[in-house]
Design a protein around this motif. Structure first.
Motif, PDB file in Angstrom:
ATOM      1  N   ASN A  48      45.278  38.221  46.692  1.00 20.82           N
ATOM      2  CA  ASN A  48      44.715  39.554  45.971  1.00 20.82           C
ATOM      3  C   ASN A  48      45.314  40.048  45.021  1.00 20.82           C
ATOM      4  O   ASN A  48      44.628  40.603  44.029  1.00 20.82           O
ATOM      5  N   VAL A  49      46.841  40.009  44.869  1.00 25.84           N
ATOM      6  CA  VAL A  49      47.286  40.635  43.655  1.00 25.84           C
ATOM      7  C   VAL A  49      46.973  39.879  42.249  1.00 25.84           C
ATOM      8  O   VAL A  49      46.614  40.552  41.503  1.00 25.84           O
ATOM      9  N   GLN A  53      44.705  41.507  39.513  1.00 22.45           N
ATOM     10  CA  GLN A  53      45.312  41.820  37.963  1.00 22.45           C
ATOM     11  C   GLN A  53      44.476  40.992  37.212  1.00 22.45           C
ATOM     12  O   GLN A  53      44.477  41.508  36.044  1.00 22.45           O
ATOM     13  N   ALA A  54      43.858  39.859  37.351  1.00 26.09           N
ATOM     14  CA  ALA A  54      42.955  39.327  36.332  1.00 26.09           C
ATOM     15  C   ALA A  54      41.694  39.731  36.313  1.00 26.09           C
ATOM     16  O   ALA A  54      41.003  39.832  35.056  1.00 26.09           O
ATOM     17  N   MET A  55      41.604  40.796  37.037  1.00 25.19           N
ATOM     18  CA  MET A  55      40.075  41.545  36.891  1.00 25.19           C
ATOM     19  C   MET A  55      40.248  42.814  36.089  1.00 25.19           C
ATOM     20  O   MET A  55      39.389  43.582  35.740  1.00 25.19           O
ATOM     21  N   ALA A  82      51.076  44.390  40.158  1.00 26.80           N
ATOM     22  CA  ALA A  82      50.022  44.081  39.214  1.00 26.80           C
ATOM     23  C   ALA A  82      49.776  45.366  38.351  1.00 26.80           C
ATOM     24  O   ALA A  82      49.179  45.325  37.518  1.00 26.80           O
ATOM     25  N   GLY A  83      50.866  46.427  38.743  1.00 27.29           N
ATOM     26  CA  GLY A  83      50.547  47.497  38.083  1.00 27.29           C
ATOM     27  C   GLY A  83      49.358  48.302  38.264  1.00 27.29           C
ATOM     28  O   GLY A  83      48.940  49.269  37.502  1.00 27.29           O
ATOM     29  N   LEU A  84      48.582  48.085  39.229  1.00 25.78           N
ATOM     30  CA  LEU A  84      47.359  48.766  39.482  1.00 25.78           C
ATOM     31  C   LEU A  84      47.401  50.179  40.462  1.00 25.78           C
ATOM     32  O   LEU A  84      48.287  50.229  41.084  1.00 25.78           O
ATOM     33  N   LYS A  85      46.524  51.054  40.090  1.00 24.31           N
ATOM     34  CA  LYS A  85      46.317  52.220  40.927  1.00 24.31           C
ATOM     35  C   LYS A  85      45.291  51.825  41.864  1.00 24.31           C
ATOM     36  O   LYS A  85      43.848  51.772  41.602  1.00 24.31           O
ATOM     37  N   LEU A  86      45.734  52.145  43.350  1.00 20.96           N
ATOM     38  CA  LEU A  86      44.824  51.920  44.329  1.00 20.96           C
ATOM     39  C   LEU A  86      44.049  53.367  44.657  1.00 20.96           C
ATOM     40  O   LEU A  86      44.975  54.264  44.501  1.00 20.96           O
ATOM     41  N   VAL A  87      42.930  53.511  45.067  1.00 20.43           N
ATOM     42  CA  VAL A  87      42.469  54.663  45.080  1.00 20.43           C
ATOM     43  C   VAL A  87      41.561  54.383  46.565  1.00 20.43           C
ATOM     44  O   VAL A  87      40.680  53.801  46.928  1.00 20.43           O
ATOM     45  N   CYS A 204      40.426  37.506  33.250  1.00 18.97           N
ATOM     46  CA  CYS A 204      41.260  37.008  32.090  1.00 18.97           C
ATOM     47  C   CYS A 204      42.873  36.558  32.359  1.00 18.97           C
ATOM     48  O   CYS A 204      43.349  37.349  33.095  1.00 18.97           O
ATOM     49  N   GLY A 205      42.919  35.328  31.981  1.00 17.27           N
ATOM     50  CA  GLY A 205      44.272  34.991  32.311  1.00 17.27           C
ATOM     51  C   GLY A 205      44.884  34.545  33.449  1.00 17.27           C
ATOM     52  O   GLY A 205      45.767  34.810  33.820  1.00 17.27           O
ATOM     53  N   THR A 206      43.711  34.192  34.711  1.00 18.78           N
ATOM     54  CA  THR A 206      44.142  33.933  35.859  1.00 18.78           C
ATOM     55  C   THR A 206      45.280  32.929  35.978  1.00 18.78           C
ATOM     56  O   THR A 206      46.121  32.965  36.909  1.00 18.78           O
TER      57      THR A 206
END
Length: 326
Positions: A48-49, A53-55, A82-87, A204-206
């Motif tokens: 998942n991570v 992150q690749a998306m 991954a440094g993502l914000k989950l909503v 990108c970059g998977t």
């Protein structure tokens, strides 16, 4: 186990350059289309991570149900690693809809707002429900209209396929899904999951991200060989169909017990019920299951590829005895 033993004979190159991973790539294309790419990893959180992150860009947000595994059960890994914000979106049944996505995916072009880039759904969901191909396609259509991508946490994808009676690509590739986490261990593997990229233009970059996230196996053949054994015949479907059937058997049995309430539809391999708290406490001394909601007393009973009819009947009988004593 036989596939693992066979993969242990002779010498193979490392990091996915082996014959077993090559065969897995062929099978993934057979199941999901010629454009599909597969990246075996160690576990579901890693799938998942890395997939998300690749998306995403560094400023991206991921819209998901509030019951999603990426939100509740991965210790914040999508955000920390991954440094993502989950909503997270409140849903009564674990399923997103186009209306909910439209309500929570906003702030496009606003530099003060994390930019909605991905909608992540789970098939089948953490609440035991499943999406139809049409429901996923509708989410995908709105996502594309908003410039977003679609990710599926498919830890129990096989259970959904068995329940729907459809090939996996019918509700993934053909429904507009871009990236999929393809479950292995919940359907019989000793270890290993896979990222399946259905739309190569969406990532990108998977490969680099997989390595950076500590998910690149040097002896990848041992993960791939298990997936090959699962997918070359109908083992994946038999395992998942059996788990689903055991859940139906359990729900049918306990529905006859006075005082037990089945609170969600049984659409895959999960049964959700409400019991008196003291009954749950006594049962958990002998059986392992999860209390889903401490406030309401709702519990979750999961059936597996190796759950037997005897397991189900013994558990149902124990519930009946405890309820009678209560």
């Amino acid at each position: 186990m036989a596939a693992l033993a066979a993969a242990n004979v002779g010498h193979q190159p490392a990091y996915g350059a082996d014959v077993h991973t090559a065969r897995l790539r062929e099978l993934i294309k057979d199941y999901f289309g010629e454009q599909a790419e597969v990246y075996p990893v160690f576990n579901g959180s890693g799938a998942n991570v890395v997939g998300l992150q690749a998306m995403c860009d560094r400023w991206s947000a991921v819209v998901c149900p509030d019951s999603a595994h990426i939100h509740l059960d991965e210790c914040g890994a999508p955000e920390k690693v991954a440094g993502l914000k989950l909503v997270p979106v409140p849903t009564p049944d674990g399923k997103l809809t186009p209306e909910l996505l439209d309500r929570y995916a906003w702030g496009f072009g606003d530099q003060h707002h994390a930019q909605p880039k991905v909608v992540s759904i789970t098939q089948s969901t953490e609440l035991g429900t499943r999406y139809t191909p049409g429901e996923i396609a509708a989410i995908g259509a709105l996502a594309r209209e908003r410039g977003m991508l679609v990710h599926v946490d498919g830890a129990r994808l096989a259970n959904a396929a068995a329940a729907l009676g459809l090939p996996p690509r019918a509700f993934t590739t053909d429904a507009g899904v871009d990236v999929l986490s393809f479950g292995g261990t919940k359907n019989g593997l000793m270890l290993g999951e896979a990222i399946v990229v259905l739309n190569p233009d969406a990532v990108c970059g998977t490969a680099y991200l997989r390595k950076a996230a500590l998910q690149l196996a040097s002896k990848m053949r041992y993960v791939s060989a298990q997936f090959v054994a699962l997918l070359e015949g109908d083992l994946w479907l038999r395992n998942a169909g059996h788990a689903n059937a055991m859940a139906t058997r359990l729900a049918t049995a306990v529905a006859q017990v006075p005082g037990v309430e089945i609170v969600r539809p049984v659409q895959a391999n999960a049964v959700f019920a409400v019991l008196p708290r003291e009954v749950t406490e006594r049962l958990r001394k002998r059986f392992r299951f999860h209390v889903w909601d401490e406030r309401t007393g709702e519990v979750r009973w999961m059936c597996s590829f190796d759950t037997t009819e005897a397991d189900v009947d013994a558990f149902a009988a124990a519930i009946a005895r405890e309820m009678a004593a209560a």
